[in-house]
Design a protein around this motif. Structure first.
Motif, PDB file in Angstrom:
ATOM      1  N   UNK A 123       5.974  -5.535  14.289  1.00  0.00           N
ATOM      2  CA  UNK A 123       5.122  -4.359  14.088  1.00  0.00           C
ATOM      3  C   UNK A 123       5.667  -3.089  14.727  1.00  0.00           C
ATOM      4  N   UNK A 124       6.439  -3.238  15.784  1.00  0.00           N
ATOM      5  CA  UNK A 124       6.901  -2.058  16.519  1.00  0.00           C
ATOM      6  C   UNK A 124       5.878  -1.559  17.517  1.00  0.00           C
ATOM      7  N   UNK A 125       4.750  -2.258  17.651  1.00  0.00           N
ATOM      8  CA  UNK A 125       3.713  -1.899  18.622  1.00  0.00           C
ATOM      9  C   UNK A 125       3.809  -2.825  19.836  1.00  0.00           C
ATOM     10  N   UNK A 181      -2.198   4.540  15.379  1.00  0.00           N
ATOM     11  CA  UNK A 181      -0.985   4.005  14.762  1.00  0.00           C
ATOM     12  C   UNK A 181      -1.209   2.549  14.387  1.00  0.00           C
ATOM     13  N   UNK A 182      -0.724   2.157  13.221  1.00  0.00           N
ATOM     14  CA  UNK A 182      -0.865   0.781  12.765  1.00  0.00           C
ATOM     15  C   UNK A 182       0.422   0.348  12.056  1.00  0.00           C
ATOM     16  N   UNK A 183       0.557  -0.963  11.907  1.00  0.00           N
ATOM     17  CA  UNK A 183       1.586  -1.530  11.037  1.00  0.00           C
ATOM     18  C   UNK A 183       0.901  -2.554  10.150  1.00  0.00           C
ATOM     19  N   UNK A 184       1.020  -2.388   8.846  1.00  0.00           N
ATOM     20  CA  UNK A 184       0.459  -3.359   7.901  1.00  0.00           C
ATOM     21  C   UNK A 184       1.597  -4.234   7.396  1.00  0.00           C
ATOM     22  N   UNK A 185       1.508  -5.530   7.687  1.00  0.00           N
ATOM     23  CA  UNK A 185       2.533  -6.480   7.264  1.00  0.00           C
ATOM     24  C   UNK A 185       2.019  -7.267   6.068  1.00  0.00           C
ATOM     25  N   UNK A 186       2.804  -7.269   5.006  1.00  0.00           N
ATOM     26  CA  UNK A 186       2.395  -7.956   3.778  1.00  0.00           C
ATOM     27  C   UNK A 186       3.505  -8.897   3.313  1.00  0.00           C
ATOM     28  N   UNK A 187       3.100  -9.954   2.604  1.00  0.00           N
ATOM     29  CA  UNK A 187       4.060 -10.890   2.009  1.00  0.00           C
ATOM     30  C   UNK A 187       5.049 -11.416   3.056  1.00  0.00           C
ATOM     31  N   UNK A 188       4.547 -11.774   4.234  1.00  0.00           N
ATOM     32  CA  UNK A 188       5.411 -12.189   5.333  1.00  0.00           C
ATOM     33  C   UNK A 188       6.304 -13.367   4.946  1.00  0.00           C
ATOM     34  N   UNK A 189       7.573 -13.250   5.264  1.00  0.00           N
ATOM     35  CA  UNK A 189       8.650 -14.230   5.042  1.00  0.00           C
ATOM     36  C   UNK A 189       8.993 -14.413   3.564  1.00  0.00           C
ATOM     37  N   UNK A 190       8.327 -13.680   2.669  1.00  0.00           N
ATOM     38  CA  UNK A 190       8.580 -13.817   1.238  1.00  0.00           C
ATOM     39  C   UNK A 190       9.557 -12.744   0.754  1.00  0.00           C
ATOM     40  N   UNK A 191       9.853 -12.769  -0.513  1.00  0.00           N
ATOM     41  CA  UNK A 191      10.857 -11.884  -1.088  1.00  0.00           C
ATOM     42  C   UNK A 191      10.511 -10.410  -0.899  1.00  0.00           C
ATOM     43  N   UNK A 192       9.232 -10.061  -1.080  1.00  0.00           N
ATOM     44  CA  UNK A 192       8.826  -8.653  -1.005  1.00  0.00           C
ATOM     45  C   UNK A 192       8.121  -8.327   0.317  1.00  0.00           C
ATOM     46  N   UNK A 193       8.553  -8.975   1.377  1.00  0.00           N
ATOM     47  CA  UNK A 193       7.995  -8.716   2.709  1.00  0.00           C
ATOM     48  C   UNK A 193       8.085  -7.229   3.058  1.00  0.00           C
ATOM     49  N   UNK A 194       7.001  -6.729   3.695  1.00  0.00           N
ATOM     50  CA  UNK A 194       6.984  -5.321   4.095  1.00  0.00           C
ATOM     51  C   UNK A 194       6.250  -5.156   5.416  1.00  0.00           C
ATOM     52  N   UNK A 195       6.802  -4.337   6.286  1.00  0.00           N
ATOM     53  CA  UNK A 195       6.117  -3.902   7.503  1.00  0.00           C
ATOM     54  C   UNK A 195       5.975  -2.383   7.390  1.00  0.00           C
ATOM     55  N   UNK A 196       4.774  -1.940   7.053  1.00  0.00           N
ATOM     56  CA  UNK A 196       4.521  -0.529   6.762  1.00  0.00           C
ATOM     57  C   UNK A 196       3.897   0.141   7.977  1.00  0.00           C
TER      58      UNK A 196
END
Length: 278
Positions: A123-125, A181-196
């Motif tokens: 997350x960077x937090x 401040x937040x970090x939204x993590x989606x699709x963890x460990x999958x192809x389209x993983x994102x930490x926004x």
């Protein structure tokens, strides 16, 4: 001889994240209790595991746990798996664990993936201190109570949410906690993983225009301790120093200690309190 309960962590997306120990255990136990057998059979088939399964989920967790405990009392070894991640984290596994301890059945946990920890670390937090809220309660009053409690939380906060409820939850969190401040993590460990990485308002602007996809983990910056200290000082300033002193004296505190506590609360020196009271 009693059996044993093995809490087996399974992948949250990428099947390569499963451990050798979990694979061996799933092959060796007598029975696997799965949150959704239709989901878990895909995992078992992928690794050619033939161990029989039974369902164990939120809606049968108490009665089924009694049955599973009886099976273990007779000497059977049981593995518990959830749909994804570590059993007992935001799922009915905790009930089975509780009943096992009451029945004297040994329990062990085989470490592995957990969405909350995976999201926190990327997350960077702040990671030294954090609190895990899982999904916010669906009951309106309970949900509001939790949000009120989180307002003063200084630790990093981790919340789970489904994509179709993300905008609503972000809106409620923004109203309750302010634009943090937040970090939204989606699709963890999958192809389209994102930490926004964003703020609540920035994330809302994005996901109101773009339909969110994938299960989400929202990692939220805790409230700054200096803000809480400032708020406390402001609240104490609403009463006089005499009233402030009286509160501590009425609790049985001696005068010297009360003066010290008042000075700390108000962010002033003990000498200033003494001079004021004179």
């Amino acid at each position: 001889m009693s059996g044993k309960l093995y809490l087996c962590a399974t992948p949250i997306g990428n099947l390569e994240d499963i451990t050798l120990r979990v694979l061996n255990t799933l092959k060796e136990v007598d029975l696997i209790a799965a949150e959704d057998t239709r989901h878990s059979i895909k995992l078992l088939n992928h690794f050619e595991i033939k161990t029989p399964m039974t369902s164990y989920h939120e809606y049968n967790k108490v009665e089924k746990a009694r049955y599973l405990v009886e099976q273990m009392k007779s000497g059977r070894k049981l593995a518990l798996v959830t749909d994804a991640g570590t059993p007992g984290i935001s799922d009915p596994g905790e009930e089975l664990v509780r009943q096992c301890y009451e029945a004297g059945i040994p329990v062990t946990s085989l470490p592995g993936p957990a969405a909350c920890i995976t999201a926190l670390t990327m997350s960077g937090l702040g990671t030294r201190r954090f609190c895990f809220e899982a999904f916010l309660p669906s009951d309106k009053k309970e949900r509001q109570w939790v949000l009120e409690e989180l307002k003063r939380e200084t630790r990093t906060i981790i919340v789970y949410e489904a994509p179709h409820h993300l905008v609503r939850t972000l809106t409620e969190l923004l109203e309750a906690l302010g634009d943090r401040r937040i970090t939204i993590c989606r699709e963890l460990t999958k192809r389209y993983e994102e930490a926004y990485q964003a703020t609540f308002s920035e994330a809302l602007k994005r996901f109101e225009a773009e339909e969110p996809k994938g299960e989400c983990v929202i990692v939220i910056e805790g409230k700054a301790a200096k803000e809480i200290i400032k708020e406390q000082q402001q609240s104490w300033e609403e009463i006089s120093i005499e009233e402030h002193m009286e509160r501590y004296l009425s609790e049985g505190m001696d005068r010297k200690s009360a003066m010290k506590a008042v000075a700390k609360d108000r962010g002033i020196s003990k000498r200033e309190v003494y001079q004021y009271l004179l």
